[in-house]
Design an enzyme around this catalytic site. Sequence first.
Site, PDB file in Angstrom:
ATOM      1  CD1 TRP A 130     -14.318  21.039  10.286  1.00  0.00           C
ATOM      2  CD2 TRP A 130     -12.873  21.936  11.745  1.00  0.00           C
ATOM      3  NE1 TRP A 130     -14.267  20.223  11.384  1.00  0.00           N
ATOM      4  CE2 TRP A 130     -13.389  20.751  12.290  1.00  0.00           C
ATOM      5  CE3 TRP A 130     -11.939  22.666  12.478  1.00  0.00           C
ATOM      6  CZ2 TRP A 130     -13.002  20.284  13.539  1.00  0.00           C
ATOM      7  CZ3 TRP A 130     -11.563  22.198  13.716  1.00  0.00           C
ATOM      8  CH2 TRP A 130     -12.079  21.020  14.239  1.00  0.00           C
ATOM      9  CG  ASP A 211      -6.337  23.799  11.243  1.00  0.00           C
ATOM     10  OD1 ASP A 211      -5.676  22.847  11.705  1.00  0.00           O
ATOM     11  OD2 ASP A 211      -7.583  23.851  11.305  1.00  0.00           O
ATOM     12  CB  ALA A 213      -6.267  19.093  10.625  1.00  0.00           C
ATOM     13  CE  LYS A 246      -9.510  14.290  11.365  1.00  0.00           C
ATOM     14  NZ  LYS A 246     -10.783  14.815  11.011  1.00  0.00           N
TER      15      LYS A 246
HETATM   16  C1  PLP Z   1      -9.457  21.659   9.546  1.00  0.00           C
HETATM   17  C2  PLP Z   1      -9.347  20.922  10.838  1.00  0.00           C
HETATM   18  N1  PLP Z   1      -8.628  21.455  11.832  1.00  0.00           N
HETATM   19  C3  PLP Z   1      -8.486  20.834  13.003  1.00  0.00           C
HETATM   20  C4  PLP Z   1      -9.097  19.633  13.252  1.00  0.00           C
HETATM   21  C5  PLP Z   1      -8.917  19.080  14.642  1.00  0.00           C
HETATM   22  O1  PLP Z   1      -8.756  17.761  14.788  1.00  0.00           O
HETATM   23  P1  PLP Z   1      -8.656  17.024  16.202  1.00  0.00           P
HETATM   24  O2  PLP Z   1      -8.985  17.970  17.300  1.00  0.00           O
HETATM   25  O3  PLP Z   1      -9.606  15.901  16.108  1.00  0.00           O
HETATM   26  O4  PLP Z   1      -7.233  16.574  16.276  1.00  0.00           O
HETATM   27  C6  PLP Z   1      -9.865  19.031  12.248  1.00  0.00           C
HETATM   28  C7  PLP Z   1     -10.564  17.752  12.481  1.00  0.00           C
HETATM   29  O5  PLP Z   1     -11.491  17.395  11.840  1.00  0.00           O
HETATM   30  C8  PLP Z   1      -9.991  19.695  11.007  1.00  0.00           C
HETATM   31  O6  PLP Z   1     -10.690  19.181  10.011  1.00  0.00           O
END
Ligand code: PLP
Length: 398
Positions: A130, A211, A213, A246
């Site tokens: 990401w 991670d 998410a 999400k």
């Molecule tokens: C792989 C991954 N990690 C972490 C996040 C963090 O999400 P947020 O800070 O919006 O909760 C995302 C969001 O797109 C993600 O795709």
Amino acid sequence: MFQQLERLNADSILGLMAKYRADPETLKVDLGVGVYRDLNGNTPIPDCVRRSEREVLAAQTTKSYVAAVGREEFNGAVQELVLGLAHAACRDRRAITVQTPGGCGALRLGAELIHAAAPSAAVHLSDPTWGNHSPLLGSTGIKLERYPYYDPRAHQLRFEAMMQQLTHAPAGDVVLLHACCHNPTGADLQPDQWEAVADLLQRRGLIPFLDLAYLGFASSLDEDAAPVRMIAQRLPEALIAISFSKNLGLYRERVGALIVIGENEARAAAALSHTLQIARGIYSMPPDHGAAIAARIFAAAALRRDWIQELESMRARIQQMRALLAQRLEDATGGGSFDFIRAQRGMFSLLGVSARAVDRLREKHHIYMTADSRMNLAGITPHNVDYVAAAFAAERAT
Ligand SMILES: Cc1ncc(COP(=O)(O)O)c(C=O)c1O
């Protein structure tokens, strides 16, 4: 002071969102930004969130501070959701949980903790990963390394190359792993591969940073958490960054958590004290509103049941769009195989085309994707799928 500063280009995903908004073409398709969309292209507020929010507002009597750790009942429920009811790390009081501003807040807080505890340790990121991982973790000053993960042209994991490379990582380094729905590839490790990774981490004295998410976006809450539970069972130390952006649709409310597992209760308590001190020095306290909504959903049986159902329907829609796009691409290309799109999980897959083809898809066909050809499958609908498949087929060799 600011005369020294050169103007920066917009963040690539945010820049893409702006271009999409400015495009007057009615046929335009947004496969860029990583948010869930329903059949009408909207990112809905789940019904359970609406109901919980009403209850939160009705019950709230103050806006006074909560605490740097966040809501205790939220943290307890998240720990149970992620690690399960009777996990050994919880029983032995080796796991601590801190509420954070989204998954990004958890990743950053975890990275700051790593940097404070072991300034010379490197964090190994998957290639590709990401786009925000490098800036989020790297801005702490931590050294970042890459391990091979996926071949976008062959549409396959590079598991052997990954293991080979991590075998040479120095003991005490950290390995960042996507727990499920790998972003941007959609390609997850199989259970036997997770076991092999756990063996390697254990053997080499490496520390996992998971991670999470997209909990619930691949198979189910429990199945998606299984690799995290297994790793946390086998390794003496681990960090887990969780996002509820999400799976609860709470994106802008910034709801997340960091779980840190220590070797024993005293080490976990020490890690908690440092984590809270770091949080105080960055943002002081996490925002409360989204976590209050989430905590109510986790605690109330009826809301939780509805959440699980809504999650199931989001997951089913993405899987249906994966199957539909793969089929239409096979039709449009007259024999190409797009099974990888069917098999991968979560919102993303890499189409595996050049940056030039991505530019042409945007400029000529008004289809928006990130430069690595990541598509958000939740942007596909039965109305736009033929248009998208025809454009992909026309431009894929560009
Ligand atoms: C792989 C991954 N990690 C972490 C996040 C963090 O999400 P947020 O800070 O919006 O909760 C995302 C969001 O797109 C993600 O795709």
